[in-house]
Design a protein around this motif. Sequence first.
Motif, mmCIF file in Angstrom:
data_model
loop_
_atom_site.group_PDB
_atom_site.id
_atom_site.type_symbol
_atom_site.label_atom_id
_atom_site.label_comp_id
_atom_site.label_asym_id
_atom_site.label_seq_id
_atom_site.Cartn_x
_atom_site.Cartn_y
_atom_site.Cartn_z
ATOM 1 N N TRP A 164 0.818 -1.221 0.000
ATOM 2 C CA TRP A 164 0.000 0.000 0.000
ATOM 3 C C TRP A 164 0.842 1.256 0.000
ATOM 4 O O TRP A 164 0.405 2.306 -0.486
ATOM 5 C CB TRP A 164 -0.918 -0.002 1.221
ATOM 6 N N TYR A 165 2.066 1.210 0.550
ATOM 7 C CA TYR A 165 2.894 2.404 0.663
ATOM 8 C C TYR A 165 3.767 2.653 -0.557
ATOM 9 O O TYR A 165 4.471 3.664 -0.614
ATOM 10 C CB TYR A 165 3.772 2.325 1.918
ATOM 11 N N GLY A 166 3.751 1.771 -1.536
ATOM 12 C CA GLY A 166 4.454 2.059 -2.781
ATOM 13 C C GLY A 166 3.842 3.276 -3.460
ATOM 14 O O GLY A 166 2.612 3.445 -3.468
ATOM 15 N N SER A 167 4.666 4.130 -4.050
ATOM 16 C CA SER A 167 4.169 5.409 -4.580
ATOM 17 C C SER A 167 3.003 5.237 -5.535
ATOM 18 O O SER A 167 1.966 5.904 -5.417
ATOM 19 C CB SER A 167 5.301 6.166 -5.273
ATOM 20 N N ASP A 168 3.131 4.341 -6.517
ATOM 21 C CA ASP A 168 2.070 4.174 -7.511
ATOM 22 C C ASP A 168 0.790 3.636 -6.877
ATOM 23 O O ASP A 168 -0.307 4.140 -7.146
ATOM 24 C CB ASP A 168 2.536 3.238 -8.622
ATOM 25 N N ALA A 169 0.923 2.597 -6.045
ATOM 26 C CA ALA A 169 -0.259 2.025 -5.405
ATOM 27 C C ALA A 169 -0.912 3.032 -4.466
ATOM 28 O O ALA A 169 -2.147 3.147 -4.416
ATOM 29 C CB ALA A 169 0.126 0.762 -4.638
ATOM 30 N N TYR A 170 -0.110 3.775 -3.730
ATOM 31 C CA TYR A 170 -0.638 4.738 -2.763
ATOM 32 C C TYR A 170 -1.423 5.844 -3.467
ATOM 33 O O TYR A 170 -2.539 6.189 -3.059
ATOM 34 C CB TYR A 170 0.523 5.332 -1.969
ATOM 35 N N ILE A 171 -0.859 6.419 -4.507
ATOM 36 C CA ILE A 171 -1.511 7.548 -5.179
ATOM 37 C C ILE A 171 -2.758 7.099 -5.929
ATOM 38 O O ILE A 171 -3.803 7.767 -5.883
ATOM 39 C CB ILE A 171 -0.533 8.241 -6.135
ATOM 40 N N SER A 172 -2.679 5.967 -6.603
ATOM 41 C CA SER A 172 -3.759 5.564 -7.504
ATOM 42 C C SER A 172 -4.947 4.922 -6.812
ATOM 43 O O SER A 172 -5.920 4.561 -7.482
ATOM 44 C CB SER A 172 -3.211 4.593 -8.559
ATOM 45 N N THR A 173 -4.914 4.789 -5.489
ATOM 46 C CA THR A 173 -6.029 4.154 -4.786
ATOM 47 C C THR A 173 -6.670 5.068 -3.743
ATOM 48 O O THR A 173 -7.371 4.587 -2.855
ATOM 49 C CB THR A 173 -5.559 2.858 -4.085
ATOM 50 N N GLY A 174 -6.462 6.370 -3.853
ATOM 51 C CA GLY A 174 -7.035 7.286 -2.873
ATOM 52 C C GLY A 174 -7.331 8.646 -3.468
ATOM 53 O O GLY A 174 -6.998 8.935 -4.625
ATOM 54 N N PRO A 175 -7.943 9.528 -2.685
ATOM 55 C CA PRO A 175 -8.310 10.861 -3.171
ATOM 56 C C PRO A 175 -7.122 11.730 -3.543
ATOM 57 O O PRO A 175 -7.282 12.726 -4.243
ATOM 58 C CB PRO A 175 -9.078 11.457 -1.988
ATOM 59 N N VAL A 176 -5.934 11.364 -3.097
ATOM 60 C CA VAL A 176 -4.765 12.159 -3.431
ATOM 61 C C VAL A 176 -4.526 12.175 -4.940
ATOM 62 O O VAL A 176 -3.947 13.129 -5.472
ATOM 63 C CB VAL A 176 -3.524 11.622 -2.669
ATOM 64 N N ALA A 177 -4.994 11.145 -5.655
ATOM 65 C CA ALA A 177 -4.848 11.117 -7.114
ATOM 66 C C ALA A 177 -5.575 12.293 -7.756
ATOM 67 O O ALA A 177 -5.057 12.944 -8.673
ATOM 68 C CB ALA A 177 -5.384 9.793 -7.673
ATOM 69 N N VAL A 178 -6.792 12.579 -7.280
ATOM 70 C CA VAL A 178 -7.562 13.711 -7.807
ATOM 71 C C VAL A 178 -6.874 15.029 -7.455
ATOM 72 O O VAL A 178 -6.793 15.953 -8.277
ATOM 73 C CB VAL A 178 -8.995 13.691 -7.256
ATOM 74 N N ALA A 179 -6.362 15.125 -6.235
ATOM 75 C CA ALA A 179 -5.692 16.353 -5.812
ATOM 76 C C ALA A 179 -4.446 16.619 -6.651
ATOM 77 O O ALA A 179 -4.153 17.769 -6.999
ATOM 78 C CB ALA A 179 -5.328 16.258 -4.330
ATOM 79 N N TYR A 180 -3.706 15.573 -6.991
ATOM 80 C CA TYR A 180 -2.525 15.745 -7.838
ATOM 81 C C TYR A 180 -2.914 16.270 -9.217
ATOM 82 O O TYR A 180 -2.248 17.158 -9.777
ATOM 83 C CB TYR A 180 -1.783 14.414 -7.979
ATOM 84 N N VAL A 181 -3.971 15.723 -9.791
ATOM 85 C CA VAL A 181 -4.394 16.157 -11.123
ATOM 86 C C VAL A 181 -4.831 17.618 -11.107
ATOM 87 O O VAL A 181 -4.494 18.400 -12.008
ATOM 88 C CB VAL A 181 -5.530 15.243 -11.634
ATOM 89 N N LEU A 182 -5.588 18.014 -10.084
ATOM 90 C CA LEU A 182 -6.031 19.405 -9.998
ATOM 91 C C LEU A 182 -4.845 20.342 -9.769
ATOM 92 O O LEU A 182 -4.829 21.473 -10.289
ATOM 93 C CB LEU A 182 -7.051 19.552 -8.868
ATOM 94 N N ALA A 183 -3.849 19.885 -9.017
ATOM 95 C CA ALA A 183 -2.651 20.698 -8.829
ATOM 96 C C ALA A 183 -1.927 20.885 -10.158
ATOM 97 O O ALA A 183 -1.466 21.990 -10.474
ATOM 98 C CB ALA A 183 -1.728 20.033 -7.810
ATOM 99 N N GLY A 184 -1.830 19.818 -10.936
ATOM 100 C CA GLY A 184 -1.212 19.938 -12.249
ATOM 101 C C GLY A 184 -1.959 20.905 -13.149
ATOM 102 O O GLY A 184 -1.345 21.711 -13.872
ATOM 103 N N LEU A 185 -3.286 20.860 -13.112
ATOM 104 C CA LEU A 185 -4.103 21.759 -13.938
ATOM 105 C C LEU A 185 -3.873 23.219 -13.568
ATOM 106 O O LEU A 185 -3.633 24.060 -14.443
ATOM 107 C CB LEU A 185 -5.574 21.390 -13.777
#
Length: 324
Positions: A164-185
Amino acid sequence: MSAPTLHRPSGLTWTVLRLHRAALYAWGAALLATAAVLTWMYVIGPDARAAIGPCGSPGTGLPDCEDLRAIGTDETYGIGIGLISTAVSYLMFPVAAWAGGALVGRELENGTAQLAWTQSVTPVRWLVAKLAVPAALLTAGTTLAVLLEVWARRDDNPTLVGHWYGSDAYISTGPVAVAYVLAGLTLGALAGLVLRKALPAAGAAFAVTLVLYNVLDRFRMSLWPASTVTGRAALHLPPDALALENGAVTRNGERLGNDLACVGLDGSSEISRCMQRTGLTDFWATYQPESHFWPLQLVESGLLLAVVGLATAAAFNLLRRRTP
């Protein structure tokens, strides 16, 4: 009698969608491909788990090991989940480059934005539409991808899908994925307003989001207090825990960090003899258990949304200063 008039969609929302329809089609195709792959992963999931389960030789009552290895479903499943996890985790980078280059930078460079401002569209309304429409689509699509991945992972067997703590697994399975995309936008849009040229803005947006990603990845496990355990339990942490630091205590009370003496010994007598031989009196360890997944997700999402807010405020402030 005249034929009824067909009213075509209009307004800023429709304009944004029409101008960037290539990106919209690409986003839709990516979501369809993601849904198809994850649905397939969900279907073959039971076979993949069986392939890594207990096995034996014929006559033992267990599935034959050679037959399980020949299936190969576990490898296909792991690769499929891994590819989608990586794609979702790094989605912010193409989004940032597109926002800086195509969404904002190119229109300022070509004069399209300035032309719209001379019509009935104010600069503020123009920027609101530029941010709100893709933000809504990216939020909905990324949320769908995250939910589908969680669904496809089922019980999150780390042998198949990683910890669960691997970077890809951690980001892609929680709300932080949406936050990263909005930050990029928003960072991309800000870069476009600052540089006003497509290619430099795309490059700058990519670089800024890369720095943001690496900083948070470096300090992620410090965003929530780690658990500390002492005694023999420090030598045998839960299998789903991320060990941050471990050590031992000497007879004079000195605390040694990352001391691996006696680690790996199972029997109490072996551990006792090792402690006497090395002069140790106790063990300690700090770690992040899997139960900290959601606190870490929420804190990191909050930091990213703060970046989103700051970048958005800076973009509107800059636009007001540069336009009458």
